[in-house]
Enzyme design. Structure first.
Site, PDB file in Angstrom:
ATOM      1  CG  ASP A  14      55.432 -13.151  55.494  1.00 40.79           C
ATOM      2  OD1 ASP A  14      55.230 -14.272  55.284  1.00 40.79           O
ATOM      3  OD2 ASP A  14      56.380 -12.549  55.206  1.00 40.79           O
ATOM      4  CD  GLU A  40      58.424 -16.887  51.742  1.00 42.42           C
ATOM      5  OE1 GLU A  40      59.044 -17.768  50.873  1.00 42.42           O
ATOM      6  OE2 GLU A  40      57.811 -15.851  51.516  1.00 42.42           O
TER       7      GLU A  40
HETATM    8 ZN    ZN Z   1      55.480 -16.756  48.880  1.00 39.44          ZN
END
Ligand code: ZN
Length: 440
Positions: A111, A206
């Site tokens: 992401d 994340e």
């Molecule tokens: Zn990162």
């Protein structure tokens, strides 16, 4: 153990040591164009995550890259390629030696940060960077300049990939994915490089702090791993903050201002007492390196109630606990002074310094440092002033230091990555695999 086997073990050790030092000298030949093409194929797929979503992955579009990665991992010859219902991807590179080698892992996230748009990324390739300003966008007069970002100057003569000024680049952390996939492909194509079993893991979300949340450490099955999610070339990190969030609620008494004498209690004034009683130089803008802080993130106030939101950070566990204790003590003192409970505080731990989990297995940091030296990179070991997925994973039972992925100026339009740094990170992964197999 009998004398014979003991001698044999010693012989094997001597042999392994010789191989170990021989392998330190071997160079890899990672194809530059291949790295560029792979990286661009990832960053041009929008995978921005969304903190306001409750699903995993937080955005539907993350599946697009996730599915492409699964196909690619299968195509390059990885085994056990799997993707679960939350889009966590895992795959195996089987061992090609017959002695026991610890299973190790490499992890990155696909992401990109919701801080800046990741839609319609148009990467620009700057060959042989000349050390001058890079015009990202002539029309909007957006310039990436070494006057502001002097790190650029360590990459003169190299190939840089930048944005067109309208988006972030997504080197965080598609550089990490590029490096892991490229290293696995290289090891598959070069069976003469000996290694144990390698597991790789790619996670969604994340950037919104959830990358480790649904990571199945048991299924991953590695003894330790590395996140490829650091910034500049050489970075090697195994210390991060201990972190807590505090919510302070202050109750006042609202009365008509014209008739308030002796009755009104303005919660905002009590809030300023609370704020000014904490050390004013221990804030993010006054601290660096190993210095911790109290950070007042927001104030929401009216006469009747004021809510203060703090985050508390410190690398040192004792100092961290002392900071939390100081906030409790201050709450107690103010309540004593007002002779009733005007202030309540709620402090919640967020994450802890992974150092505690890494120090007992310091050889995993040593191997990474040796691997860097072996490919002519000087390791830059420094504390992270934040958290990483690796810190959460370390507390979930998978010790997980963080290694550079090569990018700079994450989460914004000035993000860039030198291709040479991605090549070096790829080499570091190969070398770690090799050294782990040789180490006794
Ligand atoms: Zn990162």
């Amino acid at each position: 153990m009998g004398i014979f086997t003991e001698n044999l073990t010693n012989l094997v050790n001597v042999h392994l040591n010789m191989l170990y030092f021989a392998s330190l000298k071997k160079n890899y030949m990672i194809d530059k164009k291949h790295i560029i093409d792979r990286f661009i194929s990832y960053v041009t797929i929008d995978t921005e995550s969304d903190p306001n979503s409750d699903t995993t992955p937080s955005t539907e579009k993350q599946w697009n890259l996730a599915h492409a990665l699964v196909k690619e991992l299968t195509a390059i010859g990885m085994t056990d390629v799997s993707i679960d219902q939350n889009a966590y991807i895992m795959a195996t590179l089987p061992s090609n030696v017959d002695h026991d080698v610890p299973v190790i892992g490499f992890i990155s996230h696909f992401d990109t940060s919701p801080d800046f748009t990741g839609a319609n990324i148009k990467p620009q390739i700057i060959e042989k960077y000349d050390g001058k300003d890079i015009v990202l966008n002539a029309e909007k007069d957006i310039v990436l300049s070494p006057d502001l970002f002097d790190d650029l100057l360590q990459y003169t003569g190299q190939t840089l990939i930048t944005t067109d000024g309208n988006t972030l680049l997504g080197a965080d952390d598609k550089a990490g994915i590029t490096e892991i996939v490229s290293a696995m492909e290289y090891l598959i194509q070069h069976p003469e490089i000996k290694h144990g079993e390698i597991r790789i893991g790619f996670t969604p979300d994340e950037e919104i702090g959830r990358g480790a949340h649904k990571f199945d450490v048991e299924k991953f099955g590695a003894e330790w791993a590395y996140t490829m999610d650091g910034s500049q070339i050489g970075e090697l990190e195994y210390e991060n903050f201990n972190a807590a969030a505090a919510t302070v609620k202050i109750k006042g008494t609202i009365v008509h201002p014209g008739y308030a004498k002796g009755k009104m209690v303005n919660s905002m004034y009590i809030a300023t007492e609370f704020i000014n009683s904490l050390p004013l130089l221990e804030t993010p803008e006054h601290t660096e390196n190993y210095q911790g802080f109290f950070h007042l993130a927001s104030i929401d106030g009216s006469v009747e109630e004021t809510v203060l939101k703090y985050i508390v950070r410190d690398h040192d566990k004792d100092h961290f606990n002392a900071r939390k204790e100081a906030m409790h003590q201050l709450t107690f003192d103010i309540n004593t002074q007002y002779e009733r409970e005007v202030v309540t505080i709620d402090i919640e731990d967020q994450y802890f310094n992974m150092k505690e989990k890494i120090e007992p297995v310091m050889h995993i940091v040593d191997i990474a440092a040796e691997a860097m030296l072996a490919v002519n990179i000087k390791p830059l070991i420094k504390p992270i002033r934040g958290g990483t997925d690796g810190s959460q994973l370390s507390y979930m039972g998978l010790p997980c230091p963080n290694i550079f992925a090569g990018g700079h100026n994450f989460h914004g339009r000035y993000e860039y990555v030198p291709v040479e740094s991605m090549i070096k990170a790829t080499e570091v992964i190969c070398k770690i695999a090799e050294l782990t197999a040789l180490r006794k």
